[in-house]
Design a protein around this motif. Structure first.
Motif, short mmCIF file in Angstrom:
data_model
loop_
_atom_site.label_atom_id
_atom_site.label_comp_id
_atom_site.label_asym_id
_atom_site.label_seq_id
_atom_site.Cartn_x
_atom_site.Cartn_y
_atom_site.Cartn_z
N ASP A 136 -2.93 12.06 -14.85
CA ASP A 136 -2.69 13.45 -14.47
C ASP A 136 -2.04 13.44 -13.10
O ASP A 136 -2.56 12.82 -12.17
N CYS A 137 -0.89 14.10 -12.97
CA CYS A 137 -0.19 14.10 -11.69
C CYS A 137 -1.08 14.75 -10.64
O CYS A 137 -1.75 15.75 -10.90
N LYS A 138 -1.12 14.16 -9.45
CA LYS A 138 -2.11 14.52 -8.44
C LYS A 138 -2.12 16.00 -8.10
O LYS A 138 -1.19 16.49 -7.50
N LEU A 140 6.69 11.95 -19.34
CA LEU A 140 6.13 12.85 -18.34
C LEU A 140 6.10 14.25 -18.96
O LEU A 140 7.13 14.72 -19.44
N ILE A 141 4.92 14.87 -18.99
CA ILE A 141 4.75 16.15 -19.67
C ILE A 141 4.29 17.21 -18.67
O ILE A 141 3.35 16.97 -17.90
N PRO A 195 -1.72 17.75 -21.84
CA PRO A 195 -0.66 16.81 -21.43
C PRO A 195 -1.12 15.36 -21.31
O PRO A 195 -0.43 14.45 -21.77
N SER A 196 -2.28 15.11 -20.71
CA SER A 196 -2.75 13.73 -20.55
C SER A 196 -2.98 13.06 -21.90
O SER A 196 -2.56 11.93 -22.14
N ASP A 197 -3.66 13.77 -22.83
CA ASP A 197 -3.91 13.22 -24.16
C ASP A 197 -2.61 13.05 -24.93
O ASP A 197 -2.44 12.07 -25.67
#
Length: 258
Positions: A4-6, A252-253, A229-231
């Motif tokens: 997950d983007c920070k 990248l989502i 998004p992560s899944d």
């Protein structure tokens, strides 16, 4: 695992994942999700996301994609001209020149180059610039749209009507590029005629050909619609690996939220 983007600022869910694949010995893909630290700068510049897929030998492609991502991010942050689209175009021109300069300084990397697809989102308005055959998709409701046009030999055949779009994905010459950052005298990125206004629930997918070459658009849309998004990143990479994973895989989502 997917990252997950920070702590993205409110309005976006973001995640990314890269994998070397099953047949490569190094990863020539690079990617980035970036936001300015200050709220004032964020209002001006919004969010930036980039994927790049390098070419040019064992380390040349890796260096080319790295230089592209770092240059686009630097120009977007430091030389922003209050027009996101013009800034992205200028950033691509600088990346093109920097890659060529790097190749001159490191002759062992002669011929290095990279695809690059970069987007920015400012107040739900989407801007992008694109060279090569990495892709940007928009998943909205039950539909998926490819926003970028492949700069490839087969892509040109599709545009001229010599190859059907449904046959292009399996064409044996589909990976021959007609444009890349670092290749040729000039670079003319594909850009939208006008920014696209995003809606709540819209999902943007940036990916290299290691993903889209193994995961059909319909399956990509189904996975994105059904998962966070992560899944979705993890499931899409797993599918590409199950289909042989012949290339590096990067995705990248970004999903528009409240």
């Amino acid at each position: 695992m997917a990252v997950d983007c920070k702590n993205p600022k409110p309005g976006i869910e973001a995640a990314s994942l890269t994998d070397i694949g099953l047949q490569r010995t190094n990863n020539e893909d690079s990617y980035l999700y970036w936001e300015p630290d200050s709220d004032e700068e964020f209002r001006r510049k919004g969010r930036l996301a980039i994927v790049a897929d390098g070419m040019g030998g064992y380390e040349g492609g890796q260096e080319a994609s790295r230089v592209a991502v770092e240059t686009v991010r630097h120009v977007y942050d430091n030389d922003f001209v209050d027009d996101a689209q013009l800034t992205l175009i200028a950033a691509f021109e600088s990346a093109h020149q920097n890659i060529q300069r790097y190749a001159l300084e490191h002759p062992q990397f002669y011929g290095m180059g990279t695809t690059c697809t970069a987007l920015s989102i400012i107040d739900r308005h989407l801007y992008f610039a694109h060279v090569g055959d990495s892709r940007l998709y928009l998943v909205r409701g039950e539909t998926i749209s490819r926003l970028t046009r492949d700069h490839s030999y087969v892509g040109r055949l599709v545009e001229t009507g010599l190859v059907r779009s449904e046959d292009a994905e399996l064409h044996p010459q589909r990976h021959i590029l007609t444009a890349a950052l670092g290749s040729g005298k000039d670079v003319i990125p594909h850009v939208p005629e006008q920014p696209l206004l995003l809606e709540k629930g819209d999902t943007l997918v940036l990916c290299t050909d290691g993903l889209w070459g193994q995961v059909p658009d319909a399956e990509l849309a189904r996975v994105v619609q059904a998962n966070a998004p992560s899944d979705a990143c993890m499931r899409l990479v797993r599918i590409a690996l199950e289909h042989g994973g012949p290339d590096n895989i990067t995705v990248l989502i970004l999903r528009v939220s409240d």
